[in-house]
Design an enzyme around this catalytic site. Structure first.
Site, PDB file in Angstrom:
ATOM      1  N   ASP A 173       5.165   5.309  -4.625  1.00 47.81           N
ATOM      2  CA  ASP A 173       5.273   4.263  -3.611  1.00 47.81           C
ATOM      3  C   ASP A 173       6.039   4.771  -2.390  1.00 47.81           C
ATOM      4  O   ASP A 173       6.975   5.562  -2.506  1.00 47.81           O
ATOM      5  CB  ASP A 173       6.000   3.055  -4.218  1.00 47.81           C
ATOM      6  CG  ASP A 173       6.156   1.913  -3.251  1.00 47.81           C
ATOM      7  OD1 ASP A 173       5.133   1.324  -2.853  1.00 47.81           O
ATOM      8  OD2 ASP A 173       7.309   1.605  -2.872  1.00 47.81           O
ATOM      9  N   GLU A 228       1.076   6.873  -1.771  1.00 49.73           N
ATOM     10  CA  GLU A 228       0.919   5.788  -0.804  1.00 49.73           C
ATOM     11  C   GLU A 228       1.635   6.248   0.465  1.00 49.73           C
ATOM     12  O   GLU A 228       2.847   6.137   0.571  1.00 49.73           O
ATOM     13  CB  GLU A 228       1.521   4.477  -1.328  1.00 49.73           C
ATOM     14  CG  GLU A 228       1.215   3.308  -0.421  1.00 49.73           C
ATOM     15  CD  GLU A 228       2.349   2.299  -0.314  1.00 49.73           C
ATOM     16  OE1 GLU A 228       2.087   1.178   0.152  1.00 49.73           O
ATOM     17  OE2 GLU A 228       3.493   2.625  -0.660  1.00 49.73           O
TER      18      GLU A 228
END
Length: 738
Positions: A399, A452
């Site tokens: 993330d 990401e």
């Protein structure tokens, strides 16, 4: 003269809770050539009894809680047990050897200990035939570290750990403890402050808001060996990911399904819908429900909200039994400021990055990790290796990679300190991500990593050897943003935004991309996917079917957040289940069936996934009809293939009984998929047999339609394909090139 163990300085340190080496004072100590002595510390006790080889003896009481018992030379830790005030009879923790060795120390402080999850934290084990739990923690700036729990009345002086290295590793073996024991760390900082902390390496925690760490027994018997052996073969296959938040997918009797209840239901649903993987929003332990798991405090622990450690293992095992891979969202970029966890862990910013004027991340009010410390990198690396080794996950999605790569991420001038070259790149984070990918791919071939990452940072999916970060896939945030931006426009305005559709193809093969419609796009006022679509209900659902078809056809792996497959109307909320009752409504049934058949077509069509990272897999047919919003292209499994898929997307609302596409010479053309099918809630148009037109006939048709003048000789003539084009639809044809 008092015996050495009554040395005033030693006793004062022990009693005041500042003794860093209790193992040197307590346990079995040599008193003479012929005699040893058992030395015990029992604060508050008036008497202490010892069972020595079956005989109960009372220990001598000295002062300040020190007790001792003279014994013959050669006594072993197994030969005696001590009675505690709560009636427990257990072996002496300080009689057992310390197991943290020089190799452990070297690897950990170098940041390369690949099995640190089997060394740090609370590890059930057996030493010299005695079962118990070995506790190890890194706290270099603490004066004293104790393990506290039900087993010692949460008293910090009873079980102080021994400092086994000058770099701050502490250890203690507590005999007799078993799985289920609750514990925390009690620390005395350099300033004398007493801190109570959860274990950063804890494998399980009590349910929030409790932050107690729990000893676990990892004895689950896996049945997925065949899946693991075959996993590497699946990495080049189709990848259609269903993104799931465990706590809000489906509820039962007003509560979320637990891991075991979820396992079979979700596995069967994924098979029915032709998803190849599930991606779980973080199931690492976290204190705040509203963080969705992205503010992690237990990097080695599945959240207890939905069941036990073993329950999650069962869930993953079940998914594998049904042929579904499991990807874990993982957050190494920042951690929460909660005082019970890692913040100021030993009285200093041990895990925190401190070189900026403010240590807090401006976006999330969290701390960022200090990747310059090898021990911090080893903590993070150990976490991901733990999830792969002990929990059998098949992929790790990292993330907020952008926040790791840039020192100025979310910060203005004066709020960050440049790197040693004067730049904004976080060189330590880059080095860590390269190490992360290198170790995973070397140690676990077949496990995939996803970034990401929302900027143009180069070489995200290029190998480390070639100077890249080494990820397998990068989320294509630009494609997602541009695509949804286009779909949100009302139909009269779309011709002015055609570049939202065509521009992403300029960089579509610069990385190995995954195309996401993720949870972030259906929260915080952004509206659900169906809610983004303009027009009345019929047009909204037609546009959603078109969008799902467009995603399936575009080059890149696929990810869809739960609910998008049936047209969830409300924004997603972690506090309720999806609106499954919508499947009683025909429009939603139609989208659901359309999504299912699109997924099936994707999985069965190598043209859509076999070479989707190569430019040779994609060839434009036409994107010039801006007014009507039509784009068409071919997808190939390999550059020399004669078989291809022709993908046609009509983003407008008109209906064209005869629509002429310029095309390469074709031998055949057969319709495979039409999102305007009445079975999906469409108008049923677009099913007329396509007509392949020779260049001469195609030119006549273009002249008749006014697309070119009769005397226009510019450009070569090309073949044509006459199709029936329905409104707001995706058509997919199987074509054979001449």
């Amino acid at each position: 003269m008092d015996p050495f163990f009554l040395n005033t300085q030693h006793v004062e340190l022990l009693v005041s809770g500042k003794q860093s080496s209790p193992q040197d004072l307590l346990g079995i100590v040599s008193e003479s050539l012929n005699q040893d002595r058992i030395v015990l510390f029992r604060p508050g006790a008036e008497t202490v009894f010892v069972e020595l080889r079956g005989k109960i003896q009372q220990a001598e009481s000295h002062h300040s809680g020190i007790f001792s018992l003279p014994v013959m030379k050669g006594i072993s830790p197994q030969d005696y047990r001590v009675y505690h005030q709560n009636g427990l009879l257990a072996h002496d923790p300080y009689a057992f050897p310390l197991l943290w060795g020089e190799i452990d120390s070297f690897l950990f402080h170098e940041g390369t200990h690949q099995r640190i999850y089997e060394r740090m934290g609370a590890i059930p084990c057996e030493i010299d035939g005695v079962p118990g739990v070995r506790f190890i923690v890194w706290a270099p700036h603490a004066q004293r570290v104790s393990v506290i729990g039900d087993f010692n009345g949460w008293h910090g002086l009873v079980n102080p750990l021994h400092k086994v290295s000058d770099q701050g590793v502490w250890e203690l073996f507590v005999p007799g403890l078993t799985a289920g024991a609750c514990y925390k760390w009690e620390m005395v900082t350099e300033s004398g402050q007493v801190l109570i902390k959860s274990d950063p390496y804890g494998k399980f925690f009590g349910p929030p808001p409790r932050s107690v760490s729990v000893v676990i027994d990892d004895s689950y018997e896996w049945t997925d060996s065949e899946w693991l052996e075959e996993r590497i073969k699946k990495t080049e296959g189709p990848m259609n990911i269903y993104e799931v938040h465990v706590g809000s997918w489906r509820w039962q009797e007003g509560q979320p399904l637990n891991y075991r209840e979820l396992a079979d239901q979700l596995a069967l649903y994924c098979k029915q819908m032709h998803y190849t993987h599930v991606e779980l929003l973080p199931v690492t332990e976290h204190p705040l429900n509203e963080s969705w798991g992205y503010q992690t405090t237990g990097y080695y622990a599945p959240t207890s909200r939905y069941g036990s450690f073993e329950d999650l293992q069962y869930f993953i095992d079940t998914m594998h039994q049904h042929g579904i891979g499991v990807i874990l969202d993982w957050v190494p970029g920042h951690f929460p400021i909660d005082s019970f966890a890692m913040s100021g862990f030993d009285g200093t910013p041990l895990y925190e990055y401190t070189r900026n004027p403010s240590p807090l991340h401006p976006h999330w009010h969290t701390y960022t990790f200090d990747y310059a410390k090898p021990e911090v990198c080893n903590f993070l690396l150990g976490s991901v290796l733990f999830w792969i080794d002990k929990m059998h996950v098949d992929g790790i999605r990292v993330d907020a990679v952008s926040s790791m790569l840039y020192l100025d991420y979310g910060r203005y001038a004066g709020e960050w300190v440049p790197n040693r070259y004067g730049g904004r790149e976080n060189l330590d984070a880059i080095r860590f991500l390269q190490q992360f990918n290198t170790v995973i791919h070397e140690k676990y071939p077949g496990v995939l990593t996803f970034a990401e990452e929302s900027t143009t940072f180069p070489k995200i999916t290029v190998s480390v050897e070639e100077g890249g970060l080494g990820f397998d896939y990068k989320w294509n945030m630009g494609w997602m943003h541009d695509t949804l931006h286009y779909f949100e426009k009302d139909f009269p305005y779309r011709p002015y935004h055609q570049s939202d559709l065509t521009f992403p193809q300029w960089y579509a093969f610069s990385e190995r991309f995954l195309l996401p419609f993720s949870h972030d796009e259906v929260v915080h006022g952004k509206r659900s996917l169906i809610g983004k679509m303009p027009g009345d209900a019929w047009r909204q659902f037609a546009q959603l079917r078109l969008l799902l078809g467009y995603q399936i056809c575009q080059p890149g792996k696929k990810l869809l957040f739960m609910g998008g497959e049936f047209g969830q109307g409300r924004e997603w909320s972690p506090g309720r289940e999806l609106d499954w009752e919508l499947l009683d409504i025909s429009y939603h049934q139609g989208v659901h069936l359309c999504s299912q058949e699109l997924n099936a077509l994707y999985v069965q069509s190598p043209q859509l996934w076999q070479a989707d990272h190569l430019p040779s897999s994609f060839r434009w047919v036409d994107f010039s009809d801006v007014r009507n919003g039509v784009v068409a292209y071919l997808r190939f499994a390999d550059a020399d293939a004669k078989k291809a898929l022709l993908c046609v997307h009509h983003f407008g609302v008109g209906y064209f009984p005869h629509y002429l596409l310029p095309i390469l010479p074709l031998e055949s053309c057969d319709l495979l998929m039409n999102t305007d099918d009445t079975r999906f809630g469409g108008s049923g148009k677009g099913f007329r047999e396509p007509e392949i037109l020779t260049p001469e006939i195609a030119r006549q048709e273009r002249e008749a339609a006014g697309l070119i003048e009769a005397d226009d000789e510019s450009g070569p003539d090309c073949w044509g394909l006459d199709i029936e084009l329905p409104p707001s639809a995706t058509l997919i044809f199987s074509v054979t090139l001449q």
